[in-house]
Design an enzyme around this catalytic site. Sequence first.
Site, short mmCIF file in Angstrom:
data_model
loop_
_atom_site.label_atom_id
_atom_site.label_comp_id
_atom_site.label_asym_id
_atom_site.label_seq_id
_atom_site.Cartn_x
_atom_site.Cartn_y
_atom_site.Cartn_z
N GLY A 1 0.78 -1.23 0.00
CA GLY A 1 0.00 0.00 0.00
C GLY A 1 0.81 1.27 0.00
O GLY A 1 0.27 2.36 0.19
N GLY B 1 2.31 2.63 -2.53
CA GLY B 1 2.13 3.39 -3.77
C GLY B 1 2.97 2.88 -4.93
O GLY B 1 3.19 3.59 -5.92
N LYS C 1 4.07 -7.48 -13.97
CA LYS C 1 3.80 -7.85 -12.58
C LYS C 1 3.81 -9.37 -12.54
O LYS C 1 2.87 -10.02 -12.99
CB LYS C 1 2.43 -7.31 -12.16
CG LYS C 1 1.94 -7.79 -10.80
CD LYS C 1 2.32 -6.83 -9.72
CE LYS C 1 1.67 -7.21 -8.39
NZ LYS C 1 1.92 -6.23 -7.34
N GLU D 1 7.18 -4.93 -11.27
CA GLU D 1 6.63 -4.57 -9.96
C GLU D 1 6.50 -5.79 -9.07
O GLU D 1 5.88 -6.79 -9.44
CB GLU D 1 5.26 -3.89 -10.11
CG GLU D 1 4.69 -3.44 -8.78
CD GLU D 1 3.28 -2.89 -8.88
OE1 GLU D 1 2.68 -2.63 -7.81
OE2 GLU D 1 2.78 -2.72 -10.01
N GLY D 2 7.06 -5.69 -7.87
CA GLY D 2 6.92 -6.75 -6.89
C GLY D 2 5.58 -6.65 -6.18
O GLY D 2 4.65 -5.98 -6.64
N ALA D 3 5.48 -7.32 -5.03
CA ALA D 3 4.24 -7.28 -4.24
C ALA D 3 4.61 -7.04 -2.79
O ALA D 3 5.48 -7.72 -2.25
CB ALA D 3 3.47 -8.59 -4.38
N GLY D 4 3.94 -6.08 -2.15
CA GLY D 4 4.25 -5.80 -0.76
C GLY D 4 5.69 -5.37 -0.59
O GLY D 4 6.21 -4.58 -1.36
N HIS E 1 0.86 12.85 -3.18
CA HIS E 1 -0.49 12.35 -3.38
C HIS E 1 -1.23 13.32 -4.29
O HIS E 1 -1.10 14.55 -4.16
CB HIS E 1 -1.21 12.23 -2.04
CG HIS E 1 -0.64 11.18 -1.14
ND1 HIS E 1 -0.47 9.87 -1.54
CD2 HIS E 1 -0.19 11.24 0.14
CE1 HIS E 1 0.05 9.18 -0.56
NE2 HIS E 1 0.24 9.98 0.47
N LEU E 2 -2.02 12.79 -5.20
CA LEU E 2 -2.72 13.61 -6.18
C LEU E 2 -4.21 13.64 -5.88
O LEU E 2 -4.82 12.59 -5.64
CB LEU E 2 -2.49 13.07 -7.59
CG LEU E 2 -1.01 13.02 -8.04
CD1 LEU E 2 -0.91 12.38 -9.41
CD2 LEU E 2 -0.39 14.41 -8.04
#
Length: 212
Positions: free
Chosen positions: A13, A15, A33, A100-103, A185-186
């Site tokens: 989480g 980003g 991924k 992209e990895g995970a966690g 953050h947008l």
Amino acid sequence: MTTPIIVTGTDTGVGKTVFSAALAGALEATYWKPVQAGLDEETDRLAVLRLSGLPETRLLAEAYRLTTPASPHLAAEIDGVAIDPEALVLPDTQGPLVVEGAGGLLVPLTRHVTYIDVFATWRAPVVLCARTTLGTINHTLLSIEALRARAIPLLGIAFIGDENAESERIIVELGRARRLGRLPHLAQLTTDALRAAFARNFNTADFLKETA
């Protein structure tokens, strides 16, 4: 010739997916991924497709698609799938490849293998995504130590969130790492807004430099 860049994070989480979309779009890269856990909501691949501005042909299919939003080792067991870490080989692409990895780094793929174990076999440069909120100093420095202990090249730190100059400074100083930039953050997360924010806060050339 493939130029791989691994995007990982200090935590789930943080980003990573939004950052991966921004980076892949800026570099006009291919995105991959390897393992997706959780299919009920928008997957990371679909989020990158929506935000990066890249054509779908630049987004490779996941090696494993698991139903349950959980650690890959558990999600695979629930689905009755056996993840073979040795089968996770970097795809051969033309130009940059954003993976992209995970966690976080030590998220298990199986009962015996974590993501960082696979990254160690790839030896590709890593971008570490880090929060700017309370607790990020410890989490980020621990992640840097884990990478260095396995001789995995660290490209630099991409901070995500509101400005926290002192936390960013001490992480870069103690971690002896490059600060790549900070993605704020947008209020409206769109392709154009993300592209503009990345261009303001990062230099794409930094992602193609030698690692620290």
